[in-house]
Design a protein around this motif. Structure first.
Motif, PDB file in Angstrom:
ATOM      1  N   VAL A 128       0.842  -1.207   0.000  1.00  0.00           N
ATOM      2  CA  VAL A 128       0.000   0.000   0.000  1.00  0.00           C
ATOM      3  C   VAL A 128       0.872   1.250   0.000  1.00  0.00           C
ATOM      4  O   VAL A 128       0.638   2.205  -0.761  1.00  0.00           O
ATOM      5  CB  VAL A 128      -0.936   0.006   1.228  1.00  0.00           C
ATOM      6  N   ASP A 129       1.884   1.261   0.835  1.00  0.00           N
ATOM      7  CA  ASP A 129       2.810   2.396   0.921  1.00  0.00           C
ATOM      8  C   ASP A 129       3.531   2.603  -0.404  1.00  0.00           C
ATOM      9  O   ASP A 129       3.642   3.736  -0.895  1.00  0.00           O
ATOM     10  CB  ASP A 129       3.813   2.150   2.042  1.00  0.00           C
ATOM     11  N   TYR A 130       4.018   1.528  -1.008  1.00  0.00           N
ATOM     12  CA  TYR A 130       4.757   1.646  -2.264  1.00  0.00           C
ATOM     13  C   TYR A 130       3.863   2.198  -3.392  1.00  0.00           C
ATOM     14  O   TYR A 130       4.299   3.015  -4.201  1.00  0.00           O
ATOM     15  CB  TYR A 130       5.324   0.290  -2.671  1.00  0.00           C
ATOM     16  N   ILE A 131       2.608   1.737  -3.425  1.00  0.00           N
ATOM     17  CA  ILE A 131       1.687   2.213  -4.472  1.00  0.00           C
ATOM     18  C   ILE A 131       1.399   3.699  -4.300  1.00  0.00           C
ATOM     19  O   ILE A 131       1.457   4.485  -5.262  1.00  0.00           O
ATOM     20  CB  ILE A 131       0.374   1.401  -4.438  1.00  0.00           C
ATOM     21  N   ALA A 136       2.259   9.369  -5.850  1.00  0.00           N
ATOM     22  CA  ALA A 136       2.594  10.744  -5.453  1.00  0.00           C
ATOM     23  C   ALA A 136       3.793  11.263  -6.240  1.00  0.00           C
ATOM     24  O   ALA A 136       3.812  12.416  -6.690  1.00  0.00           O
ATOM     25  CB  ALA A 136       2.878  10.802  -3.959  1.00  0.00           C
ATOM     26  N   THR A 137       4.797  10.406  -6.415  1.00  0.00           N
ATOM     27  CA  THR A 137       5.971  10.792  -7.212  1.00  0.00           C
ATOM     28  C   THR A 137       5.585  11.063  -8.656  1.00  0.00           C
ATOM     29  O   THR A 137       6.054  12.020  -9.276  1.00  0.00           O
ATOM     30  CB  THR A 137       7.036   9.689  -7.153  1.00  0.00           C
ATOM     31  N   LEU A 138       4.709  10.220  -9.184  1.00  0.00           N
ATOM     32  CA  LEU A 138       4.220  10.423 -10.551  1.00  0.00           C
ATOM     33  C   LEU A 138       3.459  11.736 -10.661  1.00  0.00           C
ATOM     34  O   LEU A 138       3.617  12.479 -11.636  1.00  0.00           O
ATOM     35  CB  LEU A 138       3.317   9.257 -10.955  1.00  0.00           C
ATOM     36  N   GLY A 139       2.644  12.033  -9.650  1.00  0.00           N
ATOM     37  CA  GLY A 139       1.870  13.277  -9.668  1.00  0.00           C
ATOM     38  C   GLY A 139       2.746  14.518  -9.658  1.00  0.00           C
ATOM     39  O   GLY A 139       2.457  15.506 -10.331  1.00  0.00           O
ATOM     40  N   SER A 186      -0.082  15.681  -4.518  1.00  0.00           N
ATOM     41  CA  SER A 186       1.114  14.831  -4.541  1.00  0.00           C
ATOM     42  C   SER A 186       2.157  15.300  -3.540  1.00  0.00           C
ATOM     43  O   SER A 186       2.705  14.503  -2.765  1.00  0.00           O
ATOM     44  CB  SER A 186       1.700  14.802  -5.955  1.00  0.00           C
ATOM     45  N   MET A 187       2.433  16.609  -3.523  1.00  0.00           N
ATOM     46  CA  MET A 187       3.409  17.142  -2.577  1.00  0.00           C
ATOM     47  C   MET A 187       2.901  17.035  -1.147  1.00  0.00           C
ATOM     48  O   MET A 187       3.662  16.699  -0.213  1.00  0.00           O
ATOM     49  CB  MET A 187       3.718  18.597  -2.911  1.00  0.00           C
TER      50      MET A 187
END
Length: 312
Positions: A128-131, A136-139, A186-187
């Motif tokens: 869940v954390d990795y997804i 968020a990084t993608l965003g 995301s940030m």
């Protein structure tokens, strides 16, 4: 407290003073004759001279700057070359639409970012954390105009759930506000997660869990309160940025806010309007930052403003 506010106001005035110099110098940094550039090559000599006199460009630079600052202090930001209306009136007409978009977008961002950040911290180092962190990084990496165009293509063109662009109603607000919310969340998500991970490792959290306290109370009443200040800081910066005009999103969705007004002014070489928007955005940034600084004291009563006199 009063001294701290006074210090912040003085520093804000200094920032606005520097910004006014930049806005004033903008028209003089253009290569060639700025008046000729504004009117175009087909303008007659009489038209050029009339506009130069109207804008006061035939005066010495110090006199021009004094006239400009005096006018701004009285609420006179100049006159738009495109519409012939006062710049401040044009900004005031567009600002409510920008506020509407900014409030909706940041509301979505806060709910989405905080919720996902807390969940990611709660299930640290799991799938869940990795997804969530990957999304968020993608965003953060996504370009606003690209995401906006994808959203229009899917929800307005393919599914036909919304109008493509141009409206200002509640349904027309969904796509641009949703796009802004995803980009800004995301940030907030990454910041919330990193803060929560650190807080959840503290002894008082382990003690609360040992007492059998519900996890939801531990997460939101005890842990999240200690990461509020950095979250509020980033949210405040995003609000200031959006109130100054979410230029890309407003342009993509044809939203009639400050951003589209700025793009229109640049494309038509309406330099008085550009100057006014730059100064107005500076005022918004200074005001929002001051309010965020004062909000810190409400979030954490331990903050003593009297100790921040020198650093303010």
């Amino acid at each position: 407290m009063k001294q701290y506010i006074l210090n912040r106001l003085i520093s804000g005035i200094i920032v606005l003073f520097g910004l006014s110099i930049f806005a004033f110098a903008l028209i003089h940094m253009i290569p060639g004759d700025p008046v000729r550039i504004m009117l175009g090559e087909k303008a007659t000599k009489e038209q050029v001279e009339r506009l130069r006199e109207q804008m006061g460009l035939n005066k010495p630079l110090p006199a021009q700057y004094i006239d400009y600052v005096s006018g701004v202090a009285k609420g006179d930001f100049g006159t738009s070359l495109k519409t012939g209306r006062p710049v401040l009136v044009e900004i005031q007409d567009r600002f409510p639409e920008t506020v509407k978009l900014a409030v909706a977008g940041i509301g979505i961002a806060v709910v989405l970012g905080v919720a996902l950040g807390v969940v990611a911290a709660r299930y640290q180092n799991t799938l869940v954390d990795y997804i969530i962190t990957s999304l968020a990084t993608l965003g953060i990496s996504l370009a606003g105009f690209w995401l906006g165009l994808i959203v229009i293509m899917v929800f307005a063109v393919k599914l036909a759930w919304f109008r493509v662009a141009g409206g200002t109603g509640l349904m027309d607000l969904v796509l641009p506000a949703g796009t802004l919310g995803v980009l800004c969340s995301s940030m907030i998500c990454r910041l919330t997660r990193s803060g929560m991970v650190e807080v959840l490792s503290n002894d008082y959290i382990r003690t609360a869990r040992a007492k059998g306290m519900r996890e939801s109370i531990i997460l939101y009443r005890h842990a999240f309160r200690n990461v509020l200040i950095p979250v509020v800081t980033i949210v405040g910066l995003q609000i200031a940025s959006l109130l100054g005009g979410a230029i890309v999103i407003e342009q993509v969705f044809s939203w009639p806010g400050i951003g589209t007004l700025a793009i229109s002014a640049i494309s038509t070489r309406d330099f008085p309007m550009i100057q006014g928007i730059i100064l107005f955005m500076g005022i918004v940034y200074v005001t929002v930052n001051l309010l965020i600084d004062l909000l810190y004291g409400l979030i954490d009563p331990r903050i003593d403003y009297s100790t921040q006199k020198e650093g303010a």
